[in-house]
Write an enzyme that holds these catalytic residues in place. Structure first.
Site, PDB file in Angstrom:
ATOM      1  N   LYS A  13      53.590  45.297  25.036  1.00  0.00           N
ATOM      2  CA  LYS A  13      53.626  46.120  26.017  1.00  0.00           C
ATOM      3  C   LYS A  13      52.558  46.266  27.115  1.00  0.00           C
ATOM      4  O   LYS A  13      52.807  46.128  28.152  1.00  0.00           O
ATOM      5  CB  LYS A  13      53.898  47.652  25.582  1.00  0.00           C
ATOM      6  CG  LYS A  13      55.168  47.772  24.373  1.00  0.00           C
ATOM      7  CD  LYS A  13      55.260  49.181  24.173  1.00  0.00           C
ATOM      8  CE  LYS A  13      54.229  49.990  23.229  1.00  0.00           C
ATOM      9  NZ  LYS A  13      53.899  49.285  21.936  1.00  0.00           N
ATOM     10  N   ARG A  88      56.567  58.449  21.515  1.00  0.00           N
ATOM     11  CA  ARG A  88      56.813  57.872  20.324  1.00  0.00           C
ATOM     12  C   ARG A  88      57.761  58.616  19.382  1.00  0.00           C
ATOM     13  O   ARG A  88      57.565  58.161  18.048  1.00  0.00           O
ATOM     14  CB  ARG A  88      55.083  57.934  19.932  1.00  0.00           C
ATOM     15  CG  ARG A  88      54.594  56.443  19.874  1.00  0.00           C
ATOM     16  CD  ARG A  88      53.199  56.555  19.522  1.00  0.00           C
ATOM     17  NE  ARG A  88      52.740  55.319  19.065  1.00  0.00           N
ATOM     18  CZ  ARG A  88      51.942  54.469  19.718  1.00  0.00           C
ATOM     19  NH1 ARG A  88      51.796  54.818  21.196  1.00  0.00           N
ATOM     20  NH2 ARG A  88      51.590  53.350  19.200  1.00  0.00           N
ATOM     21  N   ARG A 127      44.842  39.594  16.752  1.00  0.00           N
ATOM     22  CA  ARG A 127      43.879  40.385  17.961  1.00  0.00           C
ATOM     23  C   ARG A 127      42.876  41.143  17.213  1.00  0.00           C
ATOM     24  O   ARG A 127      41.982  41.312  17.945  1.00  0.00           O
ATOM     25  CB  ARG A 127      44.951  41.398  18.457  1.00  0.00           C
ATOM     26  CG  ARG A 127      44.487  42.369  19.318  1.00  0.00           C
ATOM     27  CD  ARG A 127      45.518  43.394  19.855  1.00  0.00           C
ATOM     28  NE  ARG A 127      45.793  44.460  19.166  1.00  0.00           N
ATOM     29  CZ  ARG A 127      46.884  45.301  19.642  1.00  0.00           C
ATOM     30  NH1 ARG A 127      47.327  45.271  20.708  1.00  0.00           N
ATOM     31  NH2 ARG A 127      47.048  46.557  18.769  1.00  0.00           N
ATOM     32  N   ARG A 133      39.572  46.042  17.037  1.00  0.00           N
ATOM     33  CA  ARG A 133      40.068  47.223  17.168  1.00  0.00           C
ATOM     34  C   ARG A 133      40.095  47.849  15.899  1.00  0.00           C
ATOM     35  O   ARG A 133      40.632  47.119  14.822  1.00  0.00           O
ATOM     36  CB  ARG A 133      41.451  47.287  17.799  1.00  0.00           C
ATOM     37  CG  ARG A 133      41.492  48.149  19.071  1.00  0.00           C
ATOM     38  CD  ARG A 133      42.882  48.049  19.699  1.00  0.00           C
ATOM     39  NE  ARG A 133      43.744  49.003  19.180  1.00  0.00           N
ATOM     40  CZ  ARG A 133      45.050  49.157  19.456  1.00  0.00           C
ATOM     41  NH1 ARG A 133      45.484  48.752  20.740  1.00  0.00           N
ATOM     42  NH2 ARG A 133      46.071  49.865  19.027  1.00  0.00           N
ATOM     43  N   ARG A 144      51.103  51.649  10.812  1.00  0.00           N
ATOM     44  CA  ARG A 144      51.623  51.689  12.315  1.00  0.00           C
ATOM     45  C   ARG A 144      53.145  51.303  12.604  1.00  0.00           C
ATOM     46  O   ARG A 144      53.847  51.897  12.926  1.00  0.00           O
ATOM     47  CB  ARG A 144      50.800  51.055  13.042  1.00  0.00           C
ATOM     48  CG  ARG A 144      49.488  51.804  13.567  1.00  0.00           C
ATOM     49  CD  ARG A 144      48.241  50.754  13.893  1.00  0.00           C
ATOM     50  NE  ARG A 144      48.752  50.243  15.182  1.00  0.00           N
ATOM     51  CZ  ARG A 144      48.045  49.133  15.415  1.00  0.00           C
ATOM     52  NH1 ARG A 144      47.287  48.602  14.941  1.00  0.00           N
ATOM     53  NH2 ARG A 144      48.489  48.681  16.961  1.00  0.00           N
TER      54      ARG A 144
HETATM   55  P1  ADP Z   1      49.940  50.113  19.375  1.00  0.00           P
HETATM   56  O1  ADP Z   1      51.068  50.431  20.182  1.00  0.00           O
HETATM   57  O2  ADP Z   1      49.448  48.598  19.084  1.00  0.00           O
HETATM   58  O3  ADP Z   1      50.158  50.991  17.934  1.00  0.00           O
HETATM   59  P2  ADP Z   1      48.346  52.047  21.085  1.00  0.00           P
HETATM   60  O4  ADP Z   1      47.435  51.752  21.961  1.00  0.00           O
HETATM   61  O5  ADP Z   1      49.817  52.367  22.012  1.00  0.00           O
HETATM   62  O6  ADP Z   1      48.701  50.890  19.992  1.00  0.00           O
HETATM   63  O7  ADP Z   1      48.088  53.372  20.071  1.00  0.00           O
HETATM   64  C1  ADP Z   1      47.263  53.301  19.210  1.00  0.00           C
HETATM   65  C2  ADP Z   1      47.137  54.802  18.423  1.00  0.00           C
HETATM   66  O8  ADP Z   1      47.059  55.677  19.261  1.00  0.00           O
HETATM   67  C3  ADP Z   1      48.498  55.143  17.742  1.00  0.00           C
HETATM   68  O9  ADP Z   1      48.467  54.375  16.598  1.00  0.00           O
HETATM   69  C4  ADP Z   1      48.351  56.487  17.574  1.00  0.00           C
HETATM   70  O10 ADP Z   1      47.553  56.971  16.593  1.00  0.00           O
HETATM   71  C5  ADP Z   1      47.646  57.062  18.894  1.00  0.00           C
HETATM   72  N1  ADP Z   1      48.769  56.977  19.833  1.00  0.00           N
HETATM   73  C6  ADP Z   1      49.193  56.613  21.150  1.00  0.00           C
HETATM   74  N2  ADP Z   1      50.105  57.143  21.632  1.00  0.00           N
HETATM   75  C7  ADP Z   1      50.531  58.122  21.148  1.00  0.00           C
HETATM   76  C8  ADP Z   1      51.552  59.103  21.083  1.00  0.00           C
HETATM   77  N3  ADP Z   1      52.297  59.037  22.176  1.00  0.00           N
HETATM   78  N4  ADP Z   1      51.706  60.004  20.109  1.00  0.00           N
HETATM   79  C9  ADP Z   1      50.803  60.143  19.125  1.00  0.00           C
HETATM   80  N5  ADP Z   1      50.002  59.204  19.059  1.00  0.00           N
HETATM   81  C10 ADP Z   1      49.790  58.162  19.998  1.00  0.00           C
END
Ligand code: ADP
Length: 186
Positions: A13, A88, A127, A133, A144
């Site tokens: 994404k 989410r 990654r 990360r 996740r």
């Molecule tokens: P990925 O899609 O690879 O899991 P992101 O960078 O989108 O990585 O998100 C990393 C972390 O940030 C998630 O695992 C969560 O803990 C938090 N996070 C991101 N967006 C949200 C959201 N909309 N609601 C709750 N937590 C979020």
């Protein structure tokens, strides 16, 4: 164009949103990036979000909604946006409809990148080596993915019911997938 990107962690994404934002000239808004910046800056929000992020759990809806409300109300989203990482879960999807409705900037297309879990575990392991990360360790990645399956996958139906969901095959080269996304938007 006002776009929401859906897809599991590691589905690309972020990569695709970055390419698309150049082409469309709209901001790319990633809640993951906003949260990581808050953690790095040790803001009160960042301090509250960190534990959930490190465990691969969702940060509370309330915290993230505050962040998204503020960001979506900026002037630059008037010309459009690419939203990545939000919503989410279904509660977030409904809250987002409200926020964007009152701003008069509703979502026009939801693009769902589809990649199977085996590929994702492999991609994120790679990654982890490159970017380090803290939430890319195997155990946290599995969590996740479980959170995604249980809470985030149903969000696609929210947009399908509105008739604005497009499923995109997320396996291929970056260019191939970029082309599929462009076709879906034309
Ligand atoms: P990925 O899609 O690879 O899991 P992101 O960078 O989108 O990585 O998100 C990393 C972390 O940030 C998630 O695992 C969560 O803990 C938090 N996070 C991101 N967006 C949200 C959201 N909309 N609601 C709750 N937590 C979020």
């Amino acid at each position: 164009m006002r776009i929401v990107f859906l897809g599991p962690p590691g589905s690309g994404k972020g990569t695709q949103a970055t390419l698309l934002k150049e082409r469309l000239g709209v901001p790319h808004i990633s809640t993951g990036e906003l949260l990581r910046a808050a953690v790095a800056a040790k803001t009160p929000l960042g301090l509250q979000a960190k534990a959930a992020m490190d465990a691969g759990e969702l940060v509370s809806d309330e915290l993230v909604l505050g962040l998204i409300e503020e960001r979506m109300a900026s002037d630059d989203t008037a010309k459009g946006y690419i939203l990545d990482g939000y919503p989410r879960n279904l509660a977030q999807a409904e809250a987002l409809d409200q926020v964007l409705g009152s701003l008069n900037r509703p979502v026009q297309k939801a693009l769902a990148l589809m990649v199977d879990e085996e590929q994702i575990v492999q991609r994120l392991a790679k990654r982890a080596e490159m970017e380090g990360r803290s939430d890319d360790t195997e155990e946290v990645v599995r969590n996740r993915l479980a959170v995604y399956r249980e809470q985030t996958a149903p969000v696609a139906d929210h947009y399908r019911a509105k008739g604005i969901l497009v499923d995109i095959d997320g396996v291929g080269t970056i260019e191939e997938i970029n082309q599929r996304l462009q076709n879906a938007l034309d």
